[in-house]
Design a protein around this motif. Sequence first.
Motif, PDB file in Angstrom:
ATOM      1  N   THR A   1      32.143 130.840 -61.403  1.00 37.15           N
ATOM      2  CA  THR A   1      33.150 131.032 -60.479  1.00 37.15           C
ATOM      3  C   THR A   1      32.766 131.745 -59.307  1.00 37.15           C
ATOM      4  O   THR A   1      33.194 131.384 -58.298  1.00 37.15           O
ATOM      5  N   SER A   2      31.857 132.637 -59.397  1.00 39.90           N
ATOM      6  CA  SER A   2      31.426 133.238 -58.178  1.00 39.90           C
ATOM      7  C   SER A   2      30.766 132.518 -57.223  1.00 39.90           C
ATOM      8  O   SER A   2      31.047 132.595 -55.829  1.00 39.90           O
TER       9      SER A   2
ATOM     10  N   ILE B   1      33.500 130.254 -55.538  1.00 36.59           N
ATOM     11  CA  ILE B   1      34.272 130.965 -54.642  1.00 36.59           C
ATOM     12  C   ILE B   1      33.143 131.193 -53.331  1.00 36.59           C
ATOM     13  O   ILE B   1      33.910 131.163 -52.242  1.00 36.59           O
TER      14      ILE B   1
ATOM     15  N   CYS C   1      35.110 129.819 -50.019  1.00 34.72           N
ATOM     16  CA  CYS C   1      35.964 130.623 -49.165  1.00 34.72           C
ATOM     17  C   CYS C   1      35.227 130.520 -47.805  1.00 34.72           C
ATOM     18  O   CYS C   1      36.021 130.602 -46.752  1.00 34.72           O
TER      19      CYS C   1
ATOM     20  N   PRO D   1      44.479 138.394 -48.794  1.00 36.20           N
ATOM     21  CA  PRO D   1      43.968 138.671 -50.151  1.00 36.20           C
ATOM     22  C   PRO D   1      44.551 139.962 -50.795  1.00 36.20           C
ATOM     23  O   PRO D   1      44.946 139.864 -52.060  1.00 36.20           O
TER      24      PRO D   1
ATOM     25  N   THR E   1      39.328 127.305 -60.339  1.00 32.93           N
ATOM     26  CA  THR E   1      38.623 127.566 -59.043  1.00 32.93           C
ATOM     27  C   THR E   1      37.999 126.180 -58.649  1.00 32.93           C
ATOM     28  O   THR E   1      37.898 126.092 -57.451  1.00 32.93           O
TER      29      THR E   1
ATOM     30  N   THR F   1      43.122 128.947 -51.306  1.00 33.23           N
ATOM     31  CA  THR F   1      41.644 129.305 -51.468  1.00 33.23           C
ATOM     32  C   THR F   1      41.671 130.765 -51.497  1.00 33.23           C
ATOM     33  O   THR F   1      41.114 131.721 -52.826  1.00 33.23           O
TER      34      THR F   1
ATOM     35  N   ALA G   1      40.583 132.814 -54.981  1.00 34.71           N
ATOM     36  CA  ALA G   1      39.792 133.710 -54.848  1.00 34.71           C
ATOM     37  C   ALA G   1      40.214 135.128 -55.439  1.00 34.71           C
ATOM     38  O   ALA G   1      39.573 135.781 -56.016  1.00 34.71           O
TER      39      ALA G   1
ATOM     40  N   SER H   1      40.384 135.113 -59.395  1.00 37.73           N
ATOM     41  CA  SER H   1      39.150 135.002 -59.859  1.00 37.73           C
ATOM     42  C   SER H   1      38.147 136.423 -59.491  1.00 37.73           C
ATOM     43  O   SER H   1      37.571 136.729 -60.677  1.00 37.73           O
ATOM     44  N   VAL H   2      38.057 136.578 -58.436  1.00 42.42           N
ATOM     45  CA  VAL H   2      36.948 137.449 -58.083  1.00 42.42           C
ATOM     46  C   VAL H   2      37.681 138.854 -57.391  1.00 42.42           C
ATOM     47  O   VAL H   2      36.931 139.803 -57.281  1.00 42.42           O
TER      48      VAL H   2
ATOM     49  N   ALA I   1      37.168 138.232 -51.760  1.00 48.50           N
ATOM     50  CA  ALA I   1      37.569 137.331 -51.121  1.00 48.50           C
ATOM     51  C   ALA I   1      37.466 137.333 -49.769  1.00 48.50           C
ATOM     52  O   ALA I   1      37.060 136.470 -49.037  1.00 48.50           O
TER      53      ALA I   1
ATOM     54  N   PHE J   1      33.709 137.259 -48.483  1.00 52.06           N
ATOM     55  CA  PHE J   1      33.316 135.734 -48.499  1.00 52.06           C
ATOM     56  C   PHE J   1      33.960 134.883 -47.363  1.00 52.06           C
ATOM     57  O   PHE J   1      33.470 133.785 -46.696  1.00 52.06           O
TER      58      PHE J   1
END
Lengths: 294, 255
Positions: A20-21, A24, A28, A48, A155, A204, A208, A211-212, A217, A220
């Motif tokens: 996932t990282s 992203i 991003c 974000p 993602t 996006t 992001a 997930s993170v 976000a 990135f």
Amino acid sequence: MDTLRQILSPDFLLRNSVYTSVLIGLACPLVGVFLVLRRLVFMGVALPQISSTGVALALSLPMWLGADVTAHSSQGEHTLAFLGSLTFSLVAILVLAFLERRGRGMAEGRLGTAYVVAAAASILLLSKNRYAEIGWLDLLKGEVITISNFDLTLTAAALAVVLLVLGLFYKELLFVSFDRDMAATLRKRVLFWDVLLYLLIGLTVSMAVLSVGPLIAFGFLLIPPLTAHLFADNMRQLMVLASLVGGIAALLGFAIAYQWDLPVGPTDVALLGILFACGWCAQKTISIARRLYA
Amino acid sequence: MNTRDVDPSRKLSGRVRPDEPMSESLITLDNLSIGYNNQPVLSGISLSIACASFTALLGANGSGKSTLLKTLLGLLSPISGRVRIDAPVIFGYVPQTIQFDPLYPLTGFEVALMGVYERVGPGRRVPQAERDFTRECLKATDAGEFARQRFNELSGGQKQRVLIARALATKANVLVLDEPTAGVDAAATHSLLEFITEIHEKRKLTVLLVTHDLPLVRKHARQIIWLHDGRVLHGTVAELLTPERMAEILEMEMS
């Protein structure tokens, strides 16, 4: 190197988090390029944060409505969070972009206010939700650990959509960004392409954030395009390089965080900062050397 | 060629000569009122731009040149009246180079290639034939040599040549140039205007040139639209740039 091999192993416990990282990290910067070129960096900060307020609100709704929160499945909770994140991102970017287009008032002030109020609202909402502390505060801090298969699939799907839309409509999105007057005189539907780009950014960002978290976000969205901009000679190079910088930083950041037991998000962002600083020094050195030997 | 002062109540209206023959009209402005947020900048504009004419749009800063240009290009809706397009028109718009953000890492070729985008539908790659055509346009404007360089690193004159190549790549029949000589040195200005005049004559292009530069207008333009103090004067160079008329206009500007 051993750590890298370990985290890339299919048996690695946190493999979903790694994948996932990296996804992203790759996705991003692709939309971040347009945020940077359109000088909407502040939007990249606010969005974000607003998106994470959507997550917090969506997770608080069942509790307010008197539903049995503990009975909710993890997937149901994530779907709710995704819907909250996506709704807030899309509405926020369309409203902020509309206000930006009207050109009245102070855009930075508006975005700054949106950011700080959204941040405060997220904390307030989560502080009143006794179930939120389990995972969602971690998300706000950028702890990329509890990534479900559902998150990973979402993602990956978002990255596929970003790649598809940018691949198909790159020239239209670039044209309306670079010279909207000329695009309008050639009867291009400027508003349509603007909205499509904003929807892509909103999608996006919400993926992001879900997930993170908002910190990574924004990191990135912003830093890889800026780093790539130091070296890119054309748009294609800028987009490919930015995406690569994001993807590599995400992978290395995860490895470093795993090796030294650090939170992944802040490690990724700090690594991006170091890459940018190194890139800047390298670019300056190259340009000085060129001038000396010219 | 007709000369019209569009505000007949004003002093200059006595010089209207409606009896002169008109060329085939391409764009007609009919009692046009233009401005922003329903606040008119210029009102009662009625004039026509002929096919294959070379018209200079003159006026001081704030006189409404940009507003009129945007309205002509369809970027701004008129407050009242209408812009009538009398024949098929493709605008080749050459904006001021200062409006382009230097942050975009685009080469001169990438900028010029935008000229063909109208003919390439969404989701389609630019065909090789259109790329070759863009290269031809760059060659025609003597921009082939520096087209691979970053657009934002080119000189003012070089940028203008790339932008004119982009306008030609649209297969335009009307070339609209917004202060193309701003930030361009004297030698480059001379060669740029010589080139614009050459393509105007060879390709029968209608040219609308926005400028402050009176000597340039005298040398290259045939028609003038002069915006002054809310009035719009339209006529030939010979009619509007006479010493008496110039003195009259300048006197009005002074007062």
